[in-house]
Design a protein around this motif. Sequence first.
Motif, short mmCIF file in Angstrom:
data_model
loop_
_atom_site.label_atom_id
_atom_site.label_comp_id
_atom_site.label_asym_id
_atom_site.label_seq_id
_atom_site.Cartn_x
_atom_site.Cartn_y
_atom_site.Cartn_z
N HIS A 37 4.40 -1.81 2.28
CA HIS A 37 5.35 -0.87 2.88
C HIS A 37 6.24 -1.61 3.87
O HIS A 37 7.45 -1.35 3.96
CB HIS A 37 4.57 0.27 3.56
CG HIS A 37 5.43 1.22 4.30
ND1 HIS A 37 5.41 1.30 5.67
CD2 HIS A 37 6.34 2.12 3.89
CE1 HIS A 37 6.29 2.21 6.05
NE2 HIS A 37 6.86 2.73 4.99
N THR A 38 5.65 -2.53 4.63
CA THR A 38 6.46 -3.28 5.61
C THR A 38 7.49 -4.17 4.92
O THR A 38 8.55 -4.41 5.48
CB THR A 38 5.56 -4.13 6.54
OG1 THR A 38 4.76 -4.98 5.75
CG2 THR A 38 4.69 -3.26 7.40
N ALA A 39 7.19 -4.64 3.72
CA ALA A 39 8.17 -5.44 2.99
C ALA A 39 9.40 -4.61 2.66
O ALA A 39 10.53 -5.08 2.76
CB ALA A 39 7.56 -6.01 1.71
N ILE A 40 9.17 -3.37 2.28
CA ILE A 40 10.29 -2.45 2.00
C ILE A 40 11.07 -2.19 3.28
O ILE A 40 12.31 -2.22 3.29
CB ILE A 40 9.77 -1.13 1.37
CG1 ILE A 40 9.10 -1.40 0.02
CG2 ILE A 40 10.89 -0.11 1.25
CD1 ILE A 40 10.02 -1.94 -1.05
N GLN A 41 10.36 -1.94 4.39
CA GLN A 41 11.03 -1.69 5.66
C GLN A 41 11.88 -2.89 6.10
O GLN A 41 13.02 -2.73 6.51
CB GLN A 41 10.00 -1.36 6.75
CG GLN A 41 9.35 -0.02 6.60
CD GLN A 41 8.26 0.21 7.64
OE1 GLN A 41 7.57 -0.72 8.05
NE2 GLN A 41 8.12 1.46 8.06
N LYS A 42 11.30 -4.08 5.99
CA LYS A 42 12.04 -5.29 6.39
C LYS A 42 13.26 -5.51 5.49
O LYS A 42 14.34 -5.86 5.97
CB LYS A 42 11.13 -6.51 6.33
CG LYS A 42 10.12 -6.58 7.44
CD LYS A 42 9.24 -7.81 7.29
CE LYS A 42 8.16 -7.86 8.33
NZ LYS A 42 7.28 -9.03 8.16
N ALA A 43 13.08 -5.32 4.20
CA ALA A 43 14.19 -5.51 3.27
C ALA A 43 15.31 -4.52 3.55
O ALA A 43 16.50 -4.87 3.49
CB ALA A 43 13.71 -5.37 1.83
N GLU A 44 14.96 -3.30 3.90
CA GLU A 44 15.98 -2.30 4.24
C GLU A 44 16.67 -2.68 5.55
O GLU A 44 17.89 -2.59 5.67
CB GLU A 44 15.36 -0.91 4.35
CG GLU A 44 16.39 0.17 4.66
CD GLU A 44 15.78 1.56 4.80
OE1 GLU A 44 16.55 2.53 4.65
OE2 GLU A 44 14.56 1.67 5.05
N ARG A 45 15.88 -3.13 6.52
CA ARG A 45 16.43 -3.47 7.83
C ARG A 45 17.44 -4.61 7.75
O ARG A 45 18.47 -4.59 8.43
CB ARG A 45 15.28 -3.82 8.78
CG ARG A 45 15.71 -4.00 10.22
CD ARG A 45 14.57 -4.16 11.21
NE ARG A 45 13.55 -5.11 10.76
CZ ARG A 45 12.27 -4.81 10.55
NH1 ARG A 45 11.82 -3.59 10.78
NH2 ARG A 45 11.43 -5.72 10.13
N VAL A 46 17.19 -5.61 6.91
CA VAL A 46 18.11 -6.76 6.81
C VAL A 46 19.19 -6.54 5.76
O VAL A 46 20.05 -7.41 5.58
CB VAL A 46 17.36 -8.08 6.55
CG1 VAL A 46 16.44 -8.42 7.69
CG2 VAL A 46 16.65 -8.06 5.22
#
Length: 168
Positions: free
Chosen positions: A19-28
């Motif tokens: 889930h954090t990978a999705i969050q990080k990818a969205e953030r950048v």
Amino acid sequence: MPERTTSAREVARRLGVSHTAIQKAERVGRIVREADGSWDVDRVRRDMAETARPGRSPLAPPMEATALGRLTIARLALHVEAQRLALDRSKGRLMDIAAADARIDEIAGAMRDAVLNWPARVSGQIAAQVGTDPHLVQTVLQEHIGALLTDVADRLDSRPGSGTSATE
């Protein structure tokens, strides 16, 4: 119709990432939500794969399949080669070209001097064995050795890359 979901956790589960990978990818900015706030799973998969660092993401294509992957492999190969050269240098297996040239010149000069001095050292012994004048033997030996050294020098000067050629 594309498969959509409103949950980032569901997208992560379907793609096999955290889930954090999705969050990080969205953030950048690697992935974006649709206009209505939902996620298009296929689009997210494609965007994540296109921007994934080879070797670090399960969604990334093989290293050789992308320009970034090929550059990463080339960079790694250069790094390994630099480490090998540094190791060879530290173990004394490499030498500076100028130092090598100086050492070769020193050895070649010593060999030339030894060969030029040889007739004077052995002419008396040879003359005694054949029953002739030592000076004559020394003169003949010096002429032949001089011719030999001249021939070798000419051959070395006409090598490719020496700046001269045999036709000059």
